[in-house]
Design an enzyme around this catalytic site. Structure first.
Site, mmCIF file in Angstrom:
data_model
loop_
_atom_site.group_PDB
_atom_site.id
_atom_site.type_symbol
_atom_site.label_atom_id
_atom_site.label_comp_id
_atom_site.label_asym_id
_atom_site.label_seq_id
_atom_site.Cartn_x
_atom_site.Cartn_y
_atom_site.Cartn_z
ATOM 1 N N THR A 89 0.796 -1.227 0.000
ATOM 2 C CA THR A 89 0.000 0.000 0.000
ATOM 3 C C THR A 89 0.830 1.280 0.000
ATOM 4 O O THR A 89 0.300 2.349 -0.299
ATOM 5 C CB THR A 89 -0.930 0.036 1.225
ATOM 6 O OG1 THR A 89 -0.144 -0.114 2.417
ATOM 7 C CG2 THR A 89 -1.960 -1.077 1.148
ATOM 8 N N LEU A 96 9.227 -1.074 0.308
ATOM 9 C CA LEU A 96 7.894 -1.249 0.857
ATOM 10 C C LEU A 96 7.855 -0.691 2.272
ATOM 11 O O LEU A 96 8.589 -1.145 3.155
ATOM 12 C CB LEU A 96 7.516 -2.737 0.873
ATOM 13 C CG LEU A 96 6.154 -3.093 1.481
ATOM 14 C CD1 LEU A 96 5.022 -2.431 0.717
ATOM 15 C CD2 LEU A 96 5.978 -4.609 1.501
ATOM 16 N N LEU A 97 7.025 0.313 2.506
ATOM 17 C CA LEU A 97 6.903 0.947 3.819
ATOM 18 C C LEU A 97 5.702 0.441 4.599
ATOM 19 O O LEU A 97 5.728 0.415 5.828
ATOM 20 C CB LEU A 97 6.797 2.463 3.672
ATOM 21 C CG LEU A 97 7.984 3.197 3.042
ATOM 22 C CD1 LEU A 97 7.713 4.695 3.061
ATOM 23 C CD2 LEU A 97 9.275 2.875 3.769
ATOM 24 N N SER A 98 4.647 0.083 3.894
ATOM 25 C CA SER A 98 3.430 -0.310 4.589
ATOM 26 C C SER A 98 2.622 -1.239 3.699
ATOM 27 O O SER A 98 2.692 -1.163 2.474
ATOM 28 C CB SER A 98 2.594 0.928 4.958
ATOM 29 O OG SER A 98 1.487 0.563 5.752
ATOM 30 N N SER A 99 1.868 -2.113 4.333
ATOM 31 C CA SER A 99 1.059 -3.058 3.575
ATOM 32 C C SER A 99 -0.175 -3.424 4.377
ATOM 33 O O SER A 99 -0.243 -3.205 5.590
ATOM 34 C CB SER A 99 1.857 -4.321 3.244
ATOM 35 O OG SER A 99 2.201 -5.017 4.436
#
Length: 336
Positions: A89, A96-99
């Protein structure tokens, strides 16, 4: 078009997609420890928390967006939102920082959290806000606190939660330090990978509280005792999460696996042991232990937090196989 203004056909598709997802989660056994969570997943609309997400492909990440002018793209986005897969996300420079985690894994973690009516819960790692919404549905907004280091993440989580009709407390701060002004907590659940268990979490819990956290590609379940101590075992489930970002997080160095047979290098349970003993055993020592002890599964390992010492162990916290975790000298522990 916004993610929460779908039109009749897509609204119906969201309802049916949610029903299919709940059946898949139920079939996986993820609700087994606490079937009451089925109602939360059947009610809370995941698509409101992922107005866009990224899908990896041959040319890098492709953005799927609920506001696309292309009806086929909107349908593809909505169907993806209700698949039992993690969704990327937030990216920054390819990192990738957030998912949004895989829903069946979220369901298992929430079930294993073993909440009771009236419990106060701290979630570390706000992500999209979806997990906080599930907790709020079950316990009520006033019983849920979620924290994240990135103000952009907390702002978007707060917005998603409001769109879905939930208003838990959303805090911007270092999750490794907990949220002392909102303590004490009955449960703490982390949705990000850690290298150790922050003592601040234990200090902010009531005796008897439960802490559930990803650690070393596993899920650790601790019970908090008196005097700032906690102890517990890993669940059998593998778990891979975005690392916790903040003052207490260290990036691990690559591990050379020379001398370890190829079949062990690719074995998921051996790699779990490698991650758990990274700072104390070299790969050859870890492999010798793993073979000697019958290639143990995750459930035989545990962690003890006691005073200034935090250590992982195999079978028995006072046994011969124990290793200090980062940030602790450990109680004079060895390995092989």
């Amino acid at each position: 078009m916004t993610a929460h203004a779908l039109g009749r056909e897509l609204e119906q598709l969201a309802v049916s997609g949610r029903a299919v997802l709940v059946r898949e989660i139920e079939a996986s056994g993820a609700f087994a420890a606490d079937p009451v969570w089925r109602e939360a997943f059947a009610t809370v609309p995941r698509h409101l928390f992922v107005p866009y997400y990224y899908v990896g492909g041959a040319r890098g990440y492709e953005r799927c967006w609920g506001g696309s002018p292309d009806p086929r793209a909107r349908e593809r986005w909505l169907r993806g939102a209700y698949e039992d897969v993690p969704l990327a996300t937030r990216l920054r420079d390819g990192e990738l920082l957030s998912s949004s985690s895989q829903p069946s894994l979220m369901a298992e973690m929430l079930a294993e959290l073993r909440v009771r009516d009236g419990d106060r819960v701290l979630e570390v790692g706000a992500g999209t806000g979806y997990n906080a919404a599930l907790l709020s549905y079950r316990l009520g907004d006033e019983r849920v606190v979620t924290v994240d280091l990135d103000p952009e993440i907390t702002e978007s989580a707060r917005r998603h939660l409001a769109d879905a009709g939930y208003r838990p407390t959303v805090v911007t701060g270092d999750g490794a330090r907990g949220v002392p002004e909102r303590a004490p907590f009955d449960r703490i659940v982390a949705t990000c990978e850690l290298a150790s268990v922050p003592r601040a979490w234990v200090a902010q819990c009531r005796p008897g509280a439960r802490i559930l956290s990803p650690l070393a590609t596993g899920l650790l379940a601790l019970t908090v005792g008196d005097a700032g101590q906690a102890e517990g075992n890993f669940l059998h489930t593998p778990a891979y999460f975005v690392p916790l970002r903040g003052t207490d997080r260290r990036a691990p160095e690559p591990v050379a696996l020379g001398g370890v047979p190829p079949r062990a290098r690719e074995n998921e349970l051996f790699r779990f042991l490698l991650a758990l003993t990274r700072d104390t055993l070299d790969p050859q020592e870890a492999y010798a232990l793993w073979e000697r002890e019958g290639r143990p599964g995750r459930g035989r390992y545990g962690v003890t937090v006691g005073g200034e010492q935090t250590w992982a162990w195999l079978d028995d916290p006072e046994g011969p196989y124990a290793w200090p975790l980062p940030g602790s000298s450990g109680p004079g522990l060895g390995g092989t």
